[in-house]
Design a protein around this motif. Sequence first.
Motif, PDB file in Angstrom:
ATOM      1  N   GLU A 144       0.828  -1.205   0.000  1.00 29.71           N
ATOM      2  CA  GLU A 144       0.000   0.000   0.000  1.00 29.71           C
ATOM      3  C   GLU A 144       0.867   1.262   0.000  1.00 29.71           C
ATOM      4  OE1 GLU A 144      -3.315   2.261   2.775  1.00 29.71           O
ATOM      5  OE2 GLU A 144      -2.854   0.155   3.169  1.00 29.71           O
ATOM      6  N   SER A 145       1.932   1.265   0.794  1.00 29.05           N
ATOM      7  CA  SER A 145       2.838   2.420   0.824  1.00 29.05           C
ATOM      8  C   SER A 145       3.552   2.601  -0.509  1.00 29.05           C
ATOM      9  CB  SER A 145       3.870   2.260   1.943  1.00 29.05           C
ATOM     10  OG  SER A 145       3.242   2.292   3.194  1.00 29.05           O
ATOM     11  N   LYS A 146       3.947   1.495  -1.111  1.00 25.22           N
ATOM     12  CA  LYS A 146       4.601   1.570  -2.418  1.00 25.22           C
ATOM     13  C   LYS A 146       3.654   2.136  -3.467  1.00 25.22           C
ATOM     14  CE  LYS A 146       7.954  -2.146  -1.730  1.00 25.22           C
ATOM     15  NZ  LYS A 146       8.453  -3.432  -2.209  1.00 25.22           N
ATOM     16  N   LYS A 147       2.385   1.727  -3.412  1.00 26.31           N
ATOM     17  CA  LYS A 147       1.404   2.240  -4.374  1.00 26.31           C
ATOM     18  C   LYS A 147       1.178   3.741  -4.173  1.00 26.31           C
ATOM     19  CE  LYS A 147      -1.218  -1.697  -5.844  1.00 26.31           C
ATOM     20  NZ  LYS A 147      -1.793  -1.535  -7.154  1.00 26.31           N
ATOM     21  N   LYS A 148       1.172   4.192  -2.932  1.00 24.55           N
ATOM     22  CA  LYS A 148       1.025   5.628  -2.675  1.00 24.55           C
ATOM     23  C   LYS A 148       2.200   6.386  -3.282  1.00 24.55           C
ATOM     24  CE  LYS A 148      -1.757   5.337   1.507  1.00 24.55           C
ATOM     25  NZ  LYS A 148      -1.791   5.491   2.965  1.00 24.55           N
ATOM     26  N   TYR A 149       3.402   5.850  -3.112  1.00 25.53           N
ATOM     27  CA  TYR A 149       4.578   6.479  -3.705  1.00 25.53           C
ATOM     28  C   TYR A 149       4.490   6.460  -5.234  1.00 25.53           C
ATOM     29  CZ  TYR A 149       9.399   7.573  -4.832  1.00 25.53           C
ATOM     30  OH  TYR A 149      10.525   8.152  -5.355  1.00 25.53           O
ATOM     31  N   LEU A 150       3.981   5.363  -5.801  1.00 19.17           N
ATOM     32  CA  LEU A 150       3.841   5.279  -7.252  1.00 19.17           C
ATOM     33  C   LEU A 150       2.909   6.354  -7.791  1.00 19.17           C
ATOM     34  CD1 LEU A 150       3.683   1.512  -8.267  1.00 19.17           C
ATOM     35  CD2 LEU A 150       5.518   3.151  -8.634  1.00 19.17           C
ATOM     36  N   LYS A 151       1.879   6.720  -7.042  1.00 12.78           N
ATOM     37  CA  LYS A 151       0.982   7.792  -7.481  1.00 12.78           C
ATOM     38  C   LYS A 151       1.751   9.099  -7.606  1.00 12.78           C
ATOM     39  CE  LYS A 151      -3.179   5.770  -5.516  1.00 12.78           C
ATOM     40  NZ  LYS A 151      -4.207   5.884  -4.476  1.00 12.78           N
ATOM     41  N   VAL A 152       2.636   9.356  -6.655  1.00 13.58           N
ATOM     42  CA  VAL A 152       3.470  10.565  -6.720  1.00 13.58           C
ATOM     43  C   VAL A 152       4.403  10.486  -7.918  1.00 13.58           C
ATOM     44  CG1 VAL A 152       5.260  11.884  -5.516  1.00 13.58           C
ATOM     45  CG2 VAL A 152       3.324  10.945  -4.227  1.00 13.58           C
ATOM     46  N   GLU A 153       5.037   9.332  -8.090  1.00 14.72           N
ATOM     47  CA  GLU A 153       5.940   9.142  -9.229  1.00 14.72           C
ATOM     48  C   GLU A 153       5.206   9.296 -10.550  1.00 14.72           C
ATOM     49  OE1 GLU A 153       9.244   8.746  -9.619  1.00 14.72           O
ATOM     50  OE2 GLU A 153       9.354   9.177  -7.493  1.00 14.72           O
ATOM     51  N   ALA A 154       4.008   8.720 -10.643  1.00 13.92           N
ATOM     52  CA  ALA A 154       3.222   8.834 -11.870  1.00 13.92           C
ATOM     53  C   ALA A 154       2.904  10.292 -12.167  1.00 13.92           C
ATOM     54  CB  ALA A 154       1.938   8.020 -11.751  1.00 13.92           C
ATOM     55  N   GLY A 164       3.796   7.522 -17.416  1.00  9.86           N
ATOM     56  CA  GLY A 164       3.059   8.149 -16.321  1.00  9.86           C
ATOM     57  C   GLY A 164       1.620   7.691 -16.253  1.00  9.86           C
ATOM     58  N   ALA A 165       0.970   7.590 -17.403  1.00 14.88           N
ATOM     59  CA  ALA A 165      -0.432   7.164 -17.431  1.00 14.88           C
ATOM     60  C   ALA A 165      -0.578   5.704 -16.989  1.00 14.88           C
ATOM     61  CB  ALA A 165      -1.007   7.355 -18.831  1.00 14.88           C
ATOM     62  N   LEU A 166       0.277   4.822 -17.500  1.00 14.53           N
ATOM     63  CA  LEU A 166       0.203   3.419 -17.095  1.00 14.53           C
ATOM     64  C   LEU A 166       0.546   3.233 -15.628  1.00 14.53           C
ATOM     65  CD1 LEU A 166       1.783   1.649 -20.200  1.00 14.53           C
ATOM     66  CD2 LEU A 166      -0.600   1.532 -19.433  1.00 14.53           C
ATOM     67  N   MET A 186       0.102   5.457 -13.244  1.00 13.40           N
ATOM     68  CA  MET A 186      -1.034   5.951 -12.467  1.00 13.40           C
ATOM     69  C   MET A 186      -2.175   4.929 -12.503  1.00 13.40           C
ATOM     70  SD  MET A 186      -2.060   8.416 -10.517  1.00 13.40           S
ATOM     71  CE  MET A 186      -1.200   9.938 -10.866  1.00 13.40           C
ATOM     72  N   PHE A 187      -2.396   4.334 -13.657  1.00 18.69           N
ATOM     73  CA  PHE A 187      -3.439   3.320 -13.803  1.00 18.69           C
ATOM     74  C   PHE A 187      -3.194   2.173 -12.828  1.00 18.69           C
ATOM     75  CE2 PHE A 187      -5.075  -0.499 -15.987  1.00 18.69           C
ATOM     76  CZ  PHE A 187      -6.411  -0.144 -16.085  1.00 18.69           C
ATOM     77  N   ASP A 188      -1.962   1.681 -12.786  1.00 17.65           N
ATOM     78  CA  ASP A 188      -1.629   0.586 -11.880  1.00 17.65           C
ATOM     79  C   ASP A 188      -1.686   1.016 -10.422  1.00 17.65           C
ATOM     80  OD1 ASP A 188      -1.349  -1.488 -13.623  1.00 17.65           O
ATOM     81  OD2 ASP A 188       0.830  -1.614 -13.497  1.00 17.65           O
ATOM     82  N   ALA A 189      -1.171   2.190 -10.124  1.00 15.18           N
ATOM     83  CA  ALA A 189      -1.110   2.643  -8.735  1.00 15.18           C
ATOM     84  C   ALA A 189      -2.487   2.918  -8.155  1.00 15.18           C
ATOM     85  CB  ALA A 189      -0.238   3.895  -8.635  1.00 15.18           C
ATOM     86  N   CYS A 190      -3.439   3.314  -8.986  1.00 15.40           N
ATOM     87  CA  CYS A 190      -4.776   3.655  -8.494  1.00 15.40           C
ATOM     88  C   CYS A 190      -5.666   2.441  -8.304  1.00 15.40           C
ATOM     89  CB  CYS A 190      -5.452   4.645  -9.443  1.00 15.40           C
ATOM     90  SG  CYS A 190      -4.774   6.290  -9.300  1.00 15.40           S
ATOM     91  N   ARG A 191      -5.260   1.318  -8.823  1.00 17.11           N
ATOM     92  CA  ARG A 191      -6.071   0.127  -8.624  1.00 17.11           C
ATOM     93  C   ARG A 191      -5.619  -0.572  -7.374  1.00 17.11           C
ATOM     94  NH1 ARG A 191      -5.681  -3.311 -13.557  1.00 17.11           N
ATOM     95  NH2 ARG A 191      -3.608  -2.509 -13.602  1.00 17.11           N
ATOM     96  N   GLY A 192      -6.552  -1.119  -6.674  1.00 17.08           N
ATOM     97  CA  GLY A 192      -6.202  -1.834  -5.460  1.00 17.08           C
ATOM     98  C   GLY A 192      -7.408  -2.573  -4.922  1.00 17.08           C
TER      99      GLY A 192
END
Length: 158
Positions: free
Chosen positions: A98-108, A143-145, A147-153
């Motif tokens: 979950e923390s990694k996905k939050k960071y991925l949203k910032v990276e995206a 960035g779009a891909l 964000m797509f991956d990071a927003c799914r959970g």
Amino acid sequence: AIPTRALLPCAIPLPIQALVARRRPKMVLSTDTWLYLTAAGSSAFAVGGVGAPKAMHGLIYEKGTPELLPPLRYFGVASAGIAAHALALAHDKDVTEESKKKYLKVEAALWLAAGATTAIHTVRKEHKKDVGYAMALPTLGVGALMMFDACRGKKEGS
């Protein structure tokens, strides 16, 4: 019903999110793979910005664009920091998914902002046309891909 709370932080339009919620596709890439990709991309800019800012300027910018080498070096240092942070997260097994996905949203968001900025500079004829679009389009796509991956959970409560 689609949980609206889970949809709000994502940059994906709501109709697309509704389709994704119904189909539940798997991630495009694993979270750690996205972190490695971010580290690789950021490292490339770090090498150019810190190691060869004059050559990087000549490669990317049109003739007549002012050479601002000190800010380009700082950009390289910041890119190195982003790369180091992404690698540290990818290798740390104590960091939750979950923390990694939050960071991925910032990276995206950073990838999308970088791609948009590059496209704007290219349209304004500050970046060389061929190099600018060759940098902007893949950056926006990543960035779009991401964000797509990071927003799914997981859905709330499951």
